[in-house]
Design an enzyme around this catalytic site. Structure first.
Site, PDB file in Angstrom:
ATOM      1  N   VAL A  13       7.720  -2.170   6.552  1.00  0.00           N
ATOM      2  CA  VAL A  13       7.575  -0.715   6.636  1.00  0.00           C
ATOM      3  C   VAL A  13       8.295  -0.053   5.462  1.00  0.00           C
ATOM      4  CG1 VAL A  13       7.932   1.332   8.035  1.00  0.00           C
ATOM      5  CG2 VAL A  13       7.436  -0.856   9.143  1.00  0.00           C
ATOM      6  N   LYS A  14       7.541   0.711   4.697  1.00  0.00           N
ATOM      7  CA  LYS A  14       8.103   1.433   3.559  1.00  0.00           C
ATOM      8  C   LYS A  14       8.686   2.763   4.046  1.00  0.00           C
ATOM      9  CE  LYS A  14       5.706   1.294  -0.327  1.00  0.00           C
ATOM     10  NZ  LYS A  14       4.564   1.379  -1.279  1.00  0.00           N
ATOM     11  N   ILE A  15       9.935   2.986   3.659  1.00  0.00           N
ATOM     12  CA  ILE A  15      10.660   4.197   4.054  1.00  0.00           C
ATOM     13  C   ILE A  15      11.168   4.880   2.787  1.00  0.00           C
ATOM     14  CG2 ILE A  15      12.567   5.147   5.393  1.00  0.00           C
ATOM     15  CD1 ILE A  15      10.730   3.736   7.238  1.00  0.00           C
ATOM     16  N   THR A  55       0.867  -1.173   0.000  1.00  0.00           N
ATOM     17  CA  THR A  55       0.000   0.000   0.000  1.00  0.00           C
ATOM     18  C   THR A  55       0.909   1.230   0.000  1.00  0.00           C
ATOM     19  OG1 THR A  55      -0.083   0.233   2.415  1.00  0.00           O
ATOM     20  CG2 THR A  55      -1.726  -1.213   1.385  1.00  0.00           C
TER      21      THR A  55
END
Length: 224
Positions: A82-84, A27
């Site tokens: 976790v997208k960073i 997402t």
């Protein structure tokens, strides 16, 4: 190469899961902002709908904020990634989080240098934005290929998760390069298993031949 879906469409996610071809779901803030529900509920439903990882992105640009948001996301499920953003303090956040056992995905990658730093920081995944690079500089697949060569040459554990795929051809080009995974919008995923006139014509010929022989047509083995 593994397929992730880039969506919050639960029906599409469940269908891909039932097909046995879904590796995970991604997402982003834009996608989650389209939901008319609390973010926690949406993420929980996606986790329930499929067995793989689920990636969600932090929205803070400051280190402390990124870390706090990432830890809260990771606490939802061990399957959270976790997208960073691969810029500024994002690399430091990836390094800290990976050392804590939180899987990270370096996102918004437009250049090989970003992916190289993400690999050095220990990110589990890195997502070059294929179609956006193509529209910007026209060299998306050079970026993807050079990035994959870099990972292979130095043995980094970071896996490329090619993102912003808009066509089946882009999907196939990523496959030929040998990236670990792609994340697809629902419409492109549907095109992968869609039929065509050639396919349907072949199936009609099989059916006509089968039905022309009473012994095959009435065989108990093939009754529905």
């Amino acid at each position: 190469m593994k397929i992730w879906l880039d969506t919050i469409d639960i029906d599409a996610i469940r269908k891909a899961q039932a097909m046995g071809v879904l590796a995970g779901v991604t997402t982003n803030p834009s996608i989650l902002a389209t939901a008319n529900r609390e973010v926690e509920a949406v993420l929980g439903e996606i986790l329930d709908a499929q067995a793989g990882p689920l990636a969600a992105q932090v929205v803070s640009r400051e280190l402390d904020g990124m870390l706090a948001q990432a830890r809260r996301l990771a606490a939802i499920s061990p399957r959270m990634v976790v997208k960073i953003p691969a810029v500024g303090e994002g690399y430091r956040a990836m390094s800290i989080l990976e050392r804590e056992g939180i899987a990270t995905l370096a996102t918004t990658i437009f250049e090989t240098r970003q992916l190289a730093l993400a690999a050095l920081a220990g990110a589990s995944y890195a997502a070059p934005y294929v179609n956006r690079i193509e529209l910007s500089t026209g060299n998306a697949f050079e970026v993807v290929e050079s990035s994959q060569r870099l990972l292979d040459a130095y043995g980094y554990r970071t896996a490329i998760l090619a993102a912003a795929i808009k066509t089946v051809d882009q999907f196939l080009r990523c496959a030929r390069i040998g990236v670990a995974a792609v994340t697809l919008p629902v419409n492109v995923f549907q095109q992968l298993y869609a039929s065509s006139e050639d396919i349907e014509q072949s199936l009609r010929k099989f059916d006509a031949a089968w039905q022309s022989n009473g012994l095959t047509r009435d065989a108990a083995l093939f009754q529905e």
